[in-house]
Design a protein around this motif. Structure first.
Motif, PDB file in Angstrom:
ATOM      1  N   TYR A   1      49.717   8.878 -23.465  1.00  0.00           N
ATOM      2  CA  TYR A   1      50.319   7.581 -23.784  1.00  0.00           C
ATOM      3  C   TYR A   1      49.468   6.451 -23.196  1.00  0.00           C
ATOM      4  O   TYR A   1      49.211   5.435 -23.856  1.00  0.00           O
ATOM      5  N   ARG A   2      49.051   6.621 -21.937  1.00  0.00           N
ATOM      6  CA  ARG A   2      48.269   5.573 -21.287  1.00  0.00           C
ATOM      7  C   ARG A   2      46.914   5.381 -21.976  1.00  0.00           C
ATOM      8  O   ARG A   2      46.442   4.258 -22.139  1.00  0.00           O
TER       9      ARG A   2
ATOM     10  N   ILE B   1      50.087   3.128 -25.236  1.00  0.00           N
ATOM     11  CA  ILE B   1      51.458   3.180 -25.740  1.00  0.00           C
ATOM     12  C   ILE B   1      52.358   3.427 -24.540  1.00  0.00           C
ATOM     13  O   ILE B   1      52.042   4.255 -23.669  1.00  0.00           O
ATOM     14  N   THR B   2      53.468   2.704 -24.476  1.00  0.00           N
ATOM     15  CA  THR B   2      54.366   2.862 -23.331  1.00  0.00           C
ATOM     16  C   THR B   2      55.079   4.208 -23.397  1.00  0.00           C
ATOM     17  O   THR B   2      55.741   4.525 -24.387  1.00  0.00           O
TER      18      THR B   2
ATOM     19  N   ALA C   1      52.277   3.403 -34.433  1.00  0.00           N
ATOM     20  CA  ALA C   1      52.169   2.164 -33.654  1.00  0.00           C
ATOM     21  C   ALA C   1      50.758   1.594 -33.746  1.00  0.00           C
ATOM     22  O   ALA C   1      49.770   2.317 -33.625  1.00  0.00           O
ATOM     23  N   SER C   2      50.707   0.275 -33.978  1.00  0.00           N
ATOM     24  CA  SER C   2      49.418  -0.404 -33.865  1.00  0.00           C
ATOM     25  C   SER C   2      49.117  -0.550 -32.384  1.00  0.00           C
ATOM     26  O   SER C   2      50.027  -0.527 -31.558  1.00  0.00           O
ATOM     27  N   GLU C   3      47.869  -0.695 -32.050  1.00  0.00           N
ATOM     28  CA  GLU C   3      47.502  -0.725 -30.627  1.00  0.00           C
ATOM     29  C   GLU C   3      48.191  -1.891 -29.944  1.00  0.00           C
ATOM     30  O   GLU C   3      48.124  -3.032 -30.389  1.00  0.00           O
ATOM     31  N   GLU C   4      48.843  -1.598 -28.849  1.00  0.00           N
ATOM     32  CA  GLU C   4      49.621  -2.599 -28.125  1.00  0.00           C
ATOM     33  C   GLU C   4      48.699  -3.455 -27.274  1.00  0.00           C
ATOM     34  O   GLU C   4      47.687  -2.971 -26.744  1.00  0.00           O
TER      35      GLU C   4
ATOM     36  N   PHE D   1      51.405  -3.707 -22.574  1.00  0.00           N
ATOM     37  CA  PHE D   1      51.441  -2.317 -22.110  1.00  0.00           C
ATOM     38  C   PHE D   1      51.650  -2.263 -20.596  1.00  0.00           C
ATOM     39  O   PHE D   1      52.458  -1.469 -20.090  1.00  0.00           O
ATOM     40  N   MET D   2      50.929  -3.107 -19.854  1.00  0.00           N
ATOM     41  CA  MET D   2      51.047  -3.128 -18.388  1.00  0.00           C
ATOM     42  C   MET D   2      52.455  -3.560 -17.957  1.00  0.00           C
ATOM     43  O   MET D   2      53.021  -3.009 -17.006  1.00  0.00           O
ATOM     44  N   ILE D   3      53.017  -4.531 -18.682  1.00  0.00           N
ATOM     45  CA  ILE D   3      54.375  -5.014 -18.355  1.00  0.00           C
ATOM     46  C   ILE D   3      55.393  -3.891 -18.561  1.00  0.00           C
ATOM     47  O   ILE D   3      56.219  -3.614 -17.692  1.00  0.00           O
ATOM     48  N   LYS D   4      55.325  -3.235 -19.724  1.00  0.00           N
ATOM     49  CA  LYS D   4      56.284  -2.152 -20.020  1.00  0.00           C
ATOM     50  C   LYS D   4      56.114  -0.978 -19.061  1.00  0.00           C
ATOM     51  O   LYS D   4      57.092  -0.361 -18.633  1.00  0.00           O
TER      52      LYS D   4
END
Length: 518
Positions: free
Chosen positions: A363-364, A368-369, A408-411, A416-419
């Motif tokens: 995921y990382r 993706i969260t 999912a499109s790339e976040e 990503f860091m916030i989630k």
């Protein structure tokens, strides 16, 4: 209570029935018979608590009738009524512990007083029996507990408890143990377990086998079957089926039958053999009864399955988006472990823990969260009752990863860091927008605007949703109290958590649990 009137004079019977306010005395049903023979039949049929009977009757007098009745209704309370002042009959009434002796002609007030006294006497008898039963069960549980310990310094305690229970335990006594493991706490079912043990004891008595039990660690029950001759396989099969039928109503469970061993000093060995068998139950379908005969066959075991090559291959498949290869790896794992008693739980759980971490790492890499931390993954694994549960979760998480990666499109890296930060800190009640903004090195106002523009949600909306979804997962697990769940998802105030959860899901936490635990 129920009352039976036995008198050969119909006018006496109908007069008594019509002149007494039975409801006020707690009598719900009144039956009648015209002599001792018919009185016995009515008593067998209706099992009344109180008997109001004449002394002298044709075919069978009241004394003889009650002496016979006492054999199948030992707690019934008799009241005699007679027009004869006969000292010998009075002595017989006292011997039968009649609470009263009413002389004819009968007065309603005297009858009511006698029946009220009889009701009180019956209640006292029942209370006394319950006290005796609970003491006997407590003694039996203490004895069962002693039998789960090595036979050495506790021999005197075992002898004392056995004597109190009038059980003969010696070198010629056979012991067979059953250990039951459930997926829910048994603390709330103590009363029904006591009732079941009495029913089980009655059932096994048909095979001349005694039964005692002890509850251990709130999820385990240990039953000892005790007999003076070696129990036949038919009896043991019946015992196992009886236990399986009962515990099937308590959710997931598994059972193991220990060795049949002779001699008081070997009772502990029977228990130990059941415990060893039960350790293998993790790899079998819940509801199974494991026996040494069932595990005689030895499946193949792969020595290098824990070497690290499996998780590397699995990690590579995730990184390269190779869902087919990852599915093959999972299938190989299932075939290797399912119904294989050559493996121990902990190494297998550790392997699966590392595979879950592979998914989180993937995921990382994909920005993706994910939905798990090391602590939450370990907790989830520990909550799995069987290998099937564990493998199913890993399979679902793997499929979920490929689905999210494909759709999912790339976040945005900052989003990503916030989630990811929220996923690791949502359980902290003090988690704030300021903490989040500091983590990503942006101002509080800009973080709020940026997050809303990128996701369509405010930070607080996302945090609340994340916490509520975590609460849903915990509510599906009966091990957690609702009061504990609120603090686990960042709410110190249980009432506020309840209101927030209902606003989010439309159900209170208890309603959601009840609906999703069925």
């Amino acid at each position: 209570m129920k009352l039976l009137i036995v008198d050969d004079e119909e006018l006496t019977r109908t007069g008594v029935i019509s002149s007494i306010n039975w409801d006020s005395l707690g009598i719900t049903e009144v039956f009648q018979a015209d002599d001792g023979v018919n009185g016995l039949e009515m008593a067998r049929l209706h099992k009344p608590e109180i008997i109001l009977c004449d002394v002298r009757m044709p075919r069978m007098d009241g004394i003889t009738m009650l002496e016979r009745m006492e054999k199948f209704l030992p707690d019934m309370v008799p009241i005699f009524m007679s027009g004869y002042s006969d000292k010998e009959y009075l002595k017989a009434a006292i011997k039968l512990k009649a609470v009263n002796y009413i002389e004819k002609p009968l007065k309603p007030s005297e009858i009511e007083a006698a029946i009220q006294e009889a009701c009180d006497t019956y209640i006292q008898k029942q209370h006394s029996h319950r006290g005796e039963t609970m003491h006997s069960l407590e003694t039996a549980s203490n004895l069962a507990l002693q039998l789960t310990l090595p036979y050495a310094g506790n021999s005197e305690a075992i002898e004392h408890l056995a004597t109190e229970l009038q059980l003969s335990l010696g070198n010629a006594t056979y012991f067979t143990s059953y250990v039951v493991k459930t997926d829910t706490s048994l603390e709330s079912t103590t009363t029904s377990l006591v009732s079941f043990c009495q029913d089980f004891q009655n059932f096994m008595s048909e095979y001349r086998i005694n039964c005692i039990y002890i509850e251990k660690k709130s999820r385990y029950l240990v039953y000892f079957l005790i007999s003076q001759s070696r129990p036949q396989s038919q009896a043991l099969s019946a015992a196992g089926q009886y236990l399986k039928d009962y515990f099937s109503g308590y959710g997931k469970f598994c059972m193991a039958q220990g060795d049949v061993l002779c001699g008081i000093s070997r009772a502990y060995q029977s228990y130990s053999s059941a415990v060893i068998l039960l350790q293998s139950s993790f790899f079998f379908t819940p509801g199974i009864l494991l026996t040494s005969e069932l595990l005689q066959t030895s499946p193949d075991s792969t020595s290098d399955i824990f070497s690290g090559s499996v998780e590397k291959t699995f990690s590579d498949a995730l990184s390269h988006g190779d869902q087919e290869n990852s599915s093959q790896i999972l299938e190989q794992l299932f075939n290797a472990f399912y119904q294989n008693h050559n493996y121990l739980q902990n190494p297998v759980k550790d392997l699966y823990y590392r595979l879950f971490l592979c998914i989180e790492e993937a995921y990382r890499q994909q920005k993706i969260t994910g939905d798990g931390t090391k602590d939450s993954i370990a907790e989830m694994i520990e909550g799995c009752f069987s290998f099937q549960d564990l493998h199913q979760i890993l399979s679902e998480k793997t499929a979920d990863f490929f689905h999210k990666a494909a759709s999912a499109s790339e976040e945005n890296p900052t989003i990503f860091m916030i989630k990811e930060y929220i996923g690791k800190n949502y359980m902290n009640e003090t988690l704030s927008v300021k903490d989040i903004s500091s983590h990503v090195f942006l101002s509080t106002s800009y973080v709020c605007t940026f997050f809303k523009n990128e996701t369509g949600q405010t930070l607080n909306q996302y945090l609340t949703e994340f916490r509520m979804e975590k609460a849903k997962l915990l509510l599906r697990d009966a091990r957690y109290k609702i009061s504990d769940i609120s603090s686990r998802v960042g709410y110190s105030d249980g009432n506020y958590f309840g209101k927030s959860f209902k606003k989010y899901s439309g159900l209170s936490p208890s309603e959601y649990r009840e609906k999703n635990m069925q």
